[in-house]
Motif scaffolding. Structure first.
Motif, PDB file in Angstrom:
ATOM      1  N   LEU A   1      -4.541  -6.731  -7.584  1.00 17.19           N
ATOM      2  CA  LEU A   1      -3.427  -7.672  -7.537  1.00 17.19           C
ATOM      3  C   LEU A   1      -3.435  -8.508  -6.256  1.00 17.19           C
ATOM      4  O   LEU A   1      -2.626  -9.420  -6.098  1.00 17.19           O
ATOM      5  N   GLY A   2      -4.347  -8.172  -5.336  1.00 16.08           N
ATOM      6  CA  GLY A   2      -4.383  -8.878  -4.055  1.00 16.08           C
ATOM      7  C   GLY A   2      -3.223  -8.502  -3.159  1.00 16.08           C
ATOM      8  O   GLY A   2      -2.721  -9.327  -2.400  1.00 16.08           O
ATOM      9  N   VAL A   3      -2.807  -7.239  -3.254  1.00 16.58           N
ATOM     10  CA  VAL A   3      -1.638  -6.754  -2.524  1.00 16.58           C
ATOM     11  C   VAL A   3      -2.040  -5.537  -1.698  1.00 16.58           C
ATOM     12  O   VAL A   3      -2.792  -4.681  -2.145  1.00 16.58           O
ATOM     13  N   LYS A   4      -1.498  -5.477  -0.487  1.00 17.55           N
ATOM     14  CA  LYS A   4      -1.713  -4.314   0.374  1.00 17.55           C
ATOM     15  C   LYS A   4      -0.407  -3.529   0.433  1.00 17.55           C
ATOM     16  O   LYS A   4       0.648  -4.087   0.710  1.00 17.55           O
ATOM     17  N   LEU A   5      -0.486  -2.219   0.132  1.00 18.12           N
ATOM     18  CA  LEU A   5       0.684  -1.342   0.200  1.00 18.12           C
ATOM     19  C   LEU A   5       0.574  -0.487   1.449  1.00 18.12           C
ATOM     20  O   LEU A   5      -0.430   0.192   1.655  1.00 18.12           O
ATOM     21  N   GLU A   6       1.592  -0.551   2.290  1.00 18.20           N
ATOM     22  CA  GLU A   6       1.641   0.263   3.507  1.00 18.20           C
ATOM     23  C   GLU A   6       2.858   1.163   3.436  1.00 18.20           C
ATOM     24  O   GLU A   6       3.956   0.706   3.116  1.00 18.20           O
ATOM     25  N   LYS A   7       2.655   2.439   3.753  1.00 11.58           N
ATOM     26  CA  LYS A   7       3.774   3.378   3.791  1.00 11.58           C
ATOM     27  C   LYS A   7       4.161   3.627   5.242  1.00 11.58           C
ATOM     28  O   LYS A   7       3.303   3.823   6.093  1.00 11.58           O
ATOM     29  N   VAL A   8       5.465   3.591   5.493  1.00 10.95           N
ATOM     30  CA  VAL A   8       5.979   3.771   6.841  1.00 10.95           C
ATOM     31  C   VAL A   8       7.014   4.896   6.821  1.00 10.95           C
ATOM     32  O   VAL A   8       8.008   4.822   6.089  1.00 10.95           O
TER      33      VAL A   8
END
Length: 90
Positions: free
Chosen positions: A30-37
């Motif tokens: 999807l061209g998306v970066k998922l970051e968990k914080v």
């Protein structure tokens, strides 16, 4: 570039449920970066600057600018609406 930051904390049931739903997406395609914080690692000043009131919170960024936000466990339709909004730059 679209980045989604998922703000969560350990032992948060809604956060873990949201992970199950998010695992259904292939973010790379999807061209998306998922970051968990983990919010327990943030200072009060950082939490205040982000205006975080609850977890889980998803903030959708486009080129570093916040485009949309979901607070709490929401439907995947709402998630996809926010993702579309971030991609379209509205």
């Amino acid at each position: 570039m679209i980045t989604i930051k998922k703000f969560e904390k350990p032992n948060c049931r809604p956060c873990k449920v949201l992970d199950v739903y998010l695992n259904e997406y292939d973010f790379d395609s999807l061209g998306v970066k998922l970051e968990k914080v983990d919010v327990t690692t943030l200072t009060d000043e950082e939490l205040g600057a982000l205006k975080l009131t609850s977890v889980p919170t998803l903030i959708f960024y486009r080129n570093g600018h916040e485009m949309a936000r979901l607070v709490g466990l929401k439907s995947m339709d709402e998630f996809e609406d926010c993702l579309r909004q971030a991609k379209e730059g509205r």
